[in-house]
Enzyme design. Structure first.
Site, PDB file in Angstrom:
ATOM      1  N   GLY A 293       0.375  -0.971  -0.078  1.00 58.64           N
ATOM      2  CA  GLY A 293       0.147  -0.369   0.241  1.00 58.64           C
ATOM      3  C   GLY A 293       1.032   2.130   0.157  1.00 58.64           C
ATOM      4  O   GLY A 293       2.612   1.506  -0.456  1.00 58.64           O
ATOM      5  N   SER A 294       0.696   2.608   0.502  1.00 56.75           N
ATOM      6  CA  SER A 294       0.792   3.436   0.598  1.00 56.75           C
ATOM      7  C   SER A 294       2.316   3.911   1.415  1.00 56.75           C
ATOM      8  O   SER A 294       2.935   4.985   1.074  1.00 56.75           O
ATOM      9  CB  SER A 294      -0.255   4.754   1.137  1.00 56.75           C
ATOM     10  OG  SER A 294      -1.396   4.975   0.472  1.00 56.75           O
ATOM     11  N   THR A 295       2.737   2.604   2.227  1.00 62.34           N
ATOM     12  CA  THR A 295       4.504   2.999   2.179  1.00 62.34           C
ATOM     13  C   THR A 295       5.649   2.747   1.361  1.00 62.34           C
ATOM     14  O   THR A 295       6.192   2.865   1.466  1.00 62.34           O
ATOM     15  CB  THR A 295       3.882   2.064   3.440  1.00 62.34           C
ATOM     16  OG1 THR A 295       3.824   0.232   2.886  1.00 62.34           O
ATOM     17  CG2 THR A 295       3.464   2.498   5.100  1.00 62.34           C
ATOM     18  N   LYS A 297       4.597   4.394  -1.089  1.00 63.58           N
ATOM     19  CA  LYS A 297       5.143   5.728  -2.154  1.00 63.58           C
ATOM     20  C   LYS A 297       6.126   6.093  -1.635  1.00 63.58           C
ATOM     21  O   LYS A 297       6.828   7.018  -2.532  1.00 63.58           O
ATOM     22  CB  LYS A 297       3.617   5.918  -2.140  1.00 63.58           C
ATOM     23  CG  LYS A 297       3.006   5.871  -2.477  1.00 63.58           C
ATOM     24  CD  LYS A 297       1.572   6.542  -1.499  1.00 63.58           C
ATOM     25  CE  LYS A 297       0.400   5.992  -2.625  1.00 63.58           C
ATOM     26  NZ  LYS A 297      -1.704   6.526  -1.859  1.00 63.58           N
TER      27      LYS A 297
END
Length: 647
Positions: A293-295, A297
């Site tokens: 997920g967004s980690t 990014k």
């Protein structure tokens, strides 16, 4: 006459020559046996007469970085019997049965075997000191009590998956106990006594004692104080959210040393026989892999900054709420999008379309090159068994959609230990280290260091200049963006949220997420980094910023006290301190929203959920109420069928 005499003389010479030859051979043989084979033959004779009562070496302790014992030994004697020395088998079996609580017939079978020595197993193995003294007091012929020990874990379930456990023979079976078994185990000793052919003890020969060689102590990088903080927060989160599983890792980002590691469900290493192997065989921080997920990014951000493809403060990006890539529509988590924003705000808001743009600027070759440089797709090399490699797209199978989804952390599979190692490299000046959990081997008697396990830097991934930009951007995520739940008053904290959908049978599950947060402090000079992931928490809105970020914030707050990191209150740059002048927040109207729609409200409020359904039918306080940032709003959920019944 002369011929006869000569013949007789020759015979005598031959006779005496043969005699002297034979005598010489005998003397030579006696000398050879005496001087060259004496020790060997004596040993063989002694072995044929001797009976050994073995006793195990003390297994080395496992210590934390400050010398706190995490795994040690407890005295637990073992009962041995020499069957041929037992004078009354029936009486001996009866008395031992009464003390050891073992069926009399079972003991009788063992002590009447045609063997040199028997261990009363299992009832006579690893017994208490009190029982051992009772057996000694019986003073039974042929019955001996040998010193022995069993493994003891003073902290119970704490660090259980890392420590593992040792079996009844003090052999390592799992975790560090297995990984470093040859260093921890030592060599067994024995007491030998002598007996005749019938097994009767020879009273005139002294017993022989061979001392055991104890194992070395294993000192870890783990800090028991930080481990305790992590375990406390895990216990609280487990009690509150009842997740399917959880993991937490704390690490020193400057050298890869693991400060704490924990996972749920957990187990007591001292009682591993009563635990499902699926629990103790899965050390989730190194074994599990899932979409980050967004980690993830953070990796895209660091790569784009290193390639000088974005200016976070001056460049702007307009988010419509979704972006179309090769016929596929990729949505932002916020319905309607974030509108026009700088790329720094793209990071703060965790805006998916904005990261798709960064991925497209990089292109698949460069993005995946950096992903591999950061260590994804291969094992980190941590000194724990069972590490997974994760899954990446093959470059030849990466099209526009795969490039776009990878840029915001979807479609790839990584392990927690890969995540924390990679993000450490992004914030520590660009250096990728091999995570490690063993610091050194120490002699248990003298305290002398026997072997050190050095820090290993694999490579320089990005520059110090880029790393500083990443740190500043992630600090604003905590100060102004989606990671406010991890904010710690008086300390500079950076971090990133992650809300990842889980896949089952190739399809994304609805309402079932892995919520994560990775945070570090101080943001200007990171000395600790913490990664927490909560799998499918119950009775809450599933969002990384509301579930995992506060857990990490609590760990960082208390860990900084342990590490004696000074507070920097009133020293934080002004542009990163909007919380010093907080403004009241107007509570939105959640009634009628679905859980997935609640996630689209980026607000600085904590949300607690009650009820099983997907639809909000009531809230407290009411919409329009003004609250301070960080206040709690309680939402009550119901399914649509129940709502229809109430109508």
């Amino acid at each position: 006459m002369y011929a006869v005499f000569f013949s007789l003389k020759r015979r005598l010479v031959i006779f005496f020559a043969v005699v002297f030859f034979l005598l010489g051979a005998v003397l030579f043989r006696l000398g050879y046996v005496q001087f060259f084979m004496g020790d060997m033959l004596t040993k063989r004779a002694e072995d044929s007469w001797s009976r050994d009562v073995p006793f195990e070496a003390q297994r080395g302790d496992i210590l934390d970085v400050n010398g706190v014992k995490l795994a040690t030994n407890q005295t637990a004697p073992t009962v041995f019997v020499v069957p041929r020395q037992v004078e009354n088998s029936i009486l001996t079996a009866k008395k031992l049965s009464e003390i050891l609580d073992v069926p009399e017939q079972q003991i009788y079978k063992q002590i009447t075997k045609n063997s040199s020595i028997e261990r009363i197993n299992p009832g006579g193995r690893k017994i208490s000191v009190e029982l051992a003294n009772q057996v000694r007091d019986l003073d039974l012929k042929g019955v001996f009590v040998a010193e022995d020990s069993k493994r003891y874990y003073p902290f119970g379930k704490y660090l259980s998956h890392v420590l593992g456990f040792a079996g009844i023979d003090n052999q390592g079976l799992n975790g560090l106990e297995l990984y470093y078994d040859r260093h921890l185990s030592g060599q067994a000793g024995r007491v030998s006594f002598f007996s005749d052919a019938k097994g009767k003890r020879l009273p005139n020969l002294a017993d022989q004692y061979v001392q055991a060689t104890d194992g070395a102590d294993l000192q870890l990088t783990i800090d028991a104080r930080i481990q305790t903080i992590v375990e406390r927060e895990m216990e609280l989160a487990e009690e509150r959210y009842h997740p399917d599983s959880m993991i937490a890792i704390a690490m020193n980002p400057k050298n890869g040393e693991i400060l704490a590691m924990s996972s749920r469900p957990s187990f007591d290493p001292g009682d591993y026989k009563n635990v499902d192997p699926l629990i103790y065989n899965r050390n989730l921080p190194v074994w599990s892999s899932y979409e980050p997920g967004s980690t993830f990014k953070i990796i895209t951000l660091a790569s784009a900054l290193e390639e000088d493809m974005v200016d976070l403060e001056t460049e702007q990006f307009h988010d419509h709420g979704s972006v179309e890539v090769d016929g596929a529509r990729l949505k932002c988590w916020k319905a309607g999008g974030h509108g026009t924003q700088t790329f720094l705000e793209v990071v703060q808001n965790s805006c998916n379309p904005g990261f798709v743009e960064l991925g497209q600027r990089l292109g698949k070759e460069k993005l995946f090159s950096y992903i591999e440089k950061f260590g994804f797709g291969s094992k980190t090399g941590i000194d724990l068994a069972g590490e997974a490699t994760g899954i990446l797209f093959s470059l030849d199978k990466v099209g526009p959609v795969e490039l776009a989804t990878t840029a915001f952390g979807q479609g790839v599979s990584v392990t927690p230990i890969q995540q924390i190692a990679a993000v450490s490299a992004a914030i520590n000046g660009g250096k990728l280290y091999t995570p490690k959990i063993a610091k050194q081997l120490v002699d248990s008697e003298s305290g002398k260091i026997l072997q050190k396990f050095p820090t290993e830097m694999k490579r320089q991934v990005i520059s110090e200049k880029t790393s500083k930009k990443v740190r500043l951007a992630l600090e604003t995520v905590v100060a102004q963006g989606s990671g406010k739940g991890a904010f710690v008053d008086g300390f500079r904290v950076g971090g990133k949220t992650g809300t990842a959908q889980k896949v089952k049978n190739g399809v994304y599950m609805q309402g079932n997420y892995i919520l994560s947060f990775i945070g570090f402090a101080p943001a200007n000079d990171p000395q600790i980094i913490v990664y927490v992931a909560v799998d499918n928490p119950k009775d809450t809105v599933q969002f990384g910023g509301t579930v995992s970020a506060p857990i990490v914030g609590n760990i960082l707050r208390d860990a900084q006290k342990v590490l004696q990191i000074p507070s920097i209150k009133n020293q934080v740059e002004k542009e990163y301190t909007p919380w010093l002048d907080p403004k009241p927040i107007e509570v939105p109207n959640f009634v009628g929203m679905k859980k997935s729609e609640v996630l689209t409200q980026l607000i600085d409020l904590n949300v607690e959920a009650e009820g099983e359904g997907e639809l909000v039918f009531a809230q407290s306080p009411k919409a329009g109420t003004k609250l301070d940032a960080g206040s709690t709003v309680r939402l009550y959920f119901i399914d649509e069928k129940e709502k229809a019944k109430k109508k």
